[in-house]
Enzyme design. Structure first.
Site, PDB file in Angstrom:
ATOM      1  N   ASP A  94       0.850  -1.196   0.000  1.00 25.16           N
ATOM      2  CA  ASP A  94       0.000   0.000   0.000  1.00 25.16           C
ATOM      3  C   ASP A  94       0.891   1.253   0.000  1.00 25.16           C
ATOM      4  OD1 ASP A  94      -2.406   1.390   0.216  1.00 25.16           O
ATOM      5  OD2 ASP A  94      -2.408   1.329   2.420  1.00 25.16           O
ATOM      6  N   GLU A 146      -1.549   5.961  -8.893  1.00 24.62           N
ATOM      7  CA  GLU A 146      -2.497   6.963  -8.388  1.00 24.62           C
ATOM      8  C   GLU A 146      -2.345   8.286  -9.132  1.00 24.62           C
ATOM      9  OE1 GLU A 146      -2.996   7.184  -4.157  1.00 24.62           O
ATOM     10  OE2 GLU A 146      -3.967   9.130  -4.235  1.00 24.62           O
ATOM     11  N   HIS A 190      -7.732   9.870   3.904  1.00 22.95           N
ATOM     12  CA  HIS A 190      -7.297   8.892   4.908  1.00 22.95           C
ATOM     13  C   HIS A 190      -7.666   9.326   6.333  1.00 22.95           C
ATOM     14  CE1 HIS A 190      -4.537   7.932   1.496  1.00 22.95           C
ATOM     15  NE2 HIS A 190      -4.916   6.725   1.842  1.00 22.95           N
ATOM     16  N   SER A 237     -12.871   4.440   4.697  1.00 23.48           N
ATOM     17  CA  SER A 237     -13.500   4.051   5.959  1.00 23.48           C
ATOM     18  C   SER A 237     -14.726   4.918   6.203  1.00 23.48           C
ATOM     19  CB  SER A 237     -12.511   4.213   7.118  1.00 23.48           C
ATOM     20  OG  SER A 237     -11.674   3.076   7.202  1.00 23.48           O
ATOM     21  N   ILE A 278      -9.811  -0.014   3.207  1.00 22.63           N
ATOM     22  CA  ILE A 278     -10.357   0.256   4.543  1.00 22.63           C
ATOM     23  C   ILE A 278      -9.313  -0.117   5.598  1.00 22.63           C
ATOM     24  CG2 ILE A 278     -12.147  -0.419   6.208  1.00 22.63           C
ATOM     25  CD1 ILE A 278     -13.950  -0.942   3.670  1.00 22.63           C
TER      26      ILE A 278
HETATM   27  P1  13P Z   1      -8.937   4.770   5.618  1.00 15.65           P
HETATM   28  O1  13P Z   1      -8.057   5.603   6.473  1.00 15.65           O
HETATM   29  O2  13P Z   1     -10.165   5.523   5.197  1.00 15.65           O
HETATM   30  O3  13P Z   1      -9.284   3.468   6.225  1.00 15.65           O
HETATM   31  O4  13P Z   1      -8.144   4.486   4.246  1.00 15.65           O
HETATM   32  C1  13P Z   1      -7.205   3.434   4.163  1.00 15.65           C
HETATM   33  C2  13P Z   1      -6.412   3.486   2.901  1.00 15.65           C
HETATM   34  O5  13P Z   1      -6.705   4.177   1.959  1.00 15.65           O
HETATM   35  C3  13P Z   1      -5.218   2.638   2.845  1.00 15.65           C
HETATM   36  O6  13P Z   1      -4.466   2.860   1.699  1.00 15.65           O
HETATM   37  O1  G3H Z   2      -3.331   4.686   3.589  1.00 16.88           O
HETATM   38  C1  G3H Z   2      -2.935   4.606   4.725  1.00 16.88           C
HETATM   39  C2  G3H Z   2      -3.190   3.403   5.539  1.00 16.88           C
HETATM   40  O2  G3H Z   2      -4.262   3.632   6.404  1.00 16.88           O
HETATM   41  C3  G3H Z   2      -1.950   2.974   6.237  1.00 16.88           C
HETATM   42  O3  G3H Z   2      -1.679   3.779   7.307  1.00 16.88           O
HETATM   43  O4  G3H Z   2       0.729   4.296   7.123  1.00 16.88           O
HETATM   44  O5  G3H Z   2      -0.472   4.459   9.316  1.00 16.88           O
HETATM   45  O6  G3H Z   2       0.025   2.235   8.291  1.00 16.88           O
HETATM   46  P1  G3H Z   2      -0.249   3.702   8.066  1.00 16.88           P
HETATM   47 ZN    ZN Z   3      -4.501   4.880   0.976  1.00 13.00          ZN
END
Ligand code: 13P
Ligand code: G3H
Ligand code: ZN
Length: 332
Positions: A94, A146, A190, A237, A278
């Protein structure tokens, strides 16, 4: 070099094609801990859903990249143990922030990577994405890119303001990079504070914030330019009020937390949006369960005592998302 195929994982190619055609979206749940991984797999197996388990830069730092990779391998075996004959599990990076990170994930068994060049100028984003695609495709690994910038206040993923994806750029971007899916910006962001109170209206009866709608016109315009091309939504989310209330009731402090209403995600899932990310909702479910448990059992100190309800709460959340929001149940 470890091929994801040896680990029993799959890439997103067929999964996304099926989801776009079928009008549903694949859940992409972030994981950092064993309990999250177990809850994701239990939910996916029980609902017969394909699933994307994703690992952020922050997760790699917290849990260690090797451990996460072995957990994903374990997840495939765990799904089989729970009775799923042919699990469809993707291990996805991710928000990959460099070619090197993407390469290292591909080399260690990831079946899909995201290269997030969204903060770069258009041409540099294309150049970086193409470089990752060239390497990934040699190993049959799929690539998410993206275009457009999400607003947000998440620790590892930050942007001051959002810029919606420009539909007029998507054909050139997808053609020149060869990416397999495209994350777009249509108003999601996010974290648990997706909108400032001044961007929302307030329900006069409950006093709760009602967020502004997503830019479905932008999504439609993107779909028109790239018919059938897999589209991804980050920051999806919904920030369930019940979990926020429980957290606040038992000593937490999350005033005016607000997410994307589920009916909007349901609508998006029926379009070319075939992956919905999510993370925050799972964090909220876990935190709410743990706070409640400690308030009710101040004498407990064995992590298994409070992590068991936390894991169950996350599992219920994942099942709810799969069945009631994304529609990816019974798709194996
Ligand atoms: P949320 O913070 O809305 O759960 O998004 C997660 C996300 O986009 C991870 O890449
Ligand atoms: O897109 C972001 C995700 O929620 C991951 O968050 O970088 O805090 O693990 P993090
Ligand atoms: Zn994200």
């Amino acid at each position: 070099m470890v091929s994801y195929k040896k680990l029993g994982l799959v890439n997103t190619k067929k999964m996304f094609a099926k989801a776009v055609k079928g009008g549903y979206a694949i859940p992409a749940f972030n994981f950092n801990t064993m309990e999250q991984m177990q809850a994701i797999i239990q939910a996916a197996v029980e609902t017969k859903s394909p699933v994307i388990m994703q690992v952020s830069k922050g997760a790699r730092k917290y849990a260690n990249p090797t451990i996460l990779r072995y957990m994903a391998e374990g997840a495939v075996q765990y799904a089989k143990e729970l009775g799923c004959k042919k699990p469809q599990i993707v291990l996805h990076l991710d928000h990959g922030d460099s070619y090197e990170t993407c390469k290292s994930c591909i080399d260690s068994g990831f079946s899909s990577v995201m290269i997030d060049g969204s903060s770069l100028p258009f041409k540099d984003n294309i150049k970086l994405t193409k470089k990752v695609v060239n390497y990934a495709h040699k190993h049959d690994v799929t690539v998410e890119a993206e275009l457009g910038v999400l607003a947000g206040v998440e620790d590892e993923v930050q942007a001051e303001e959002s810029h919606y994806t420009k539909p007029e750029e998507v054909i050139e971007f997808a053609t020149k990079t060869g990416c397999d899916s495209l994350a777009i910006s249509i108003g999601t962001s996010h974290g648990a504070y997706k909108f400032k109170p001044e961007q929302c209206t307030r329900d006069p009866k409950t006093g709760k914030l009602i967020p502004p709608p997503l830019a479905f016109d932008v999504l439609k315009a993107v779909e028109k330019k790239l018919p059938g091309f897999p589209i991804v939504l980050h920051g999806s989310s919904s920030v369930p009020q019940e979990h926020v209330d429980t957290i606040n009731k038992f000593g937490g402090k999350l005033p005016d937390a607000v997410g994307i209403p589920e009916e909007q995600l349901r609508k998006a899932a029926k379009s070319a949006v075939c992956k919905i990310n999510i993370d925050s909702d799972s964090r909220l479910a876990m935190t709410a369960a743990i706070r409640k448990h400690f308030a009710e059992h101040p004498e407990h100190f064995d992590p298994r005592q409070y992590l068991t309800p936390a894991r169950d709460a996350m599992k219920q959340l994942y099942i709810h998302k799969i069945v009631k929001v994304l529609g990816s149940n019974n798709k194996l």
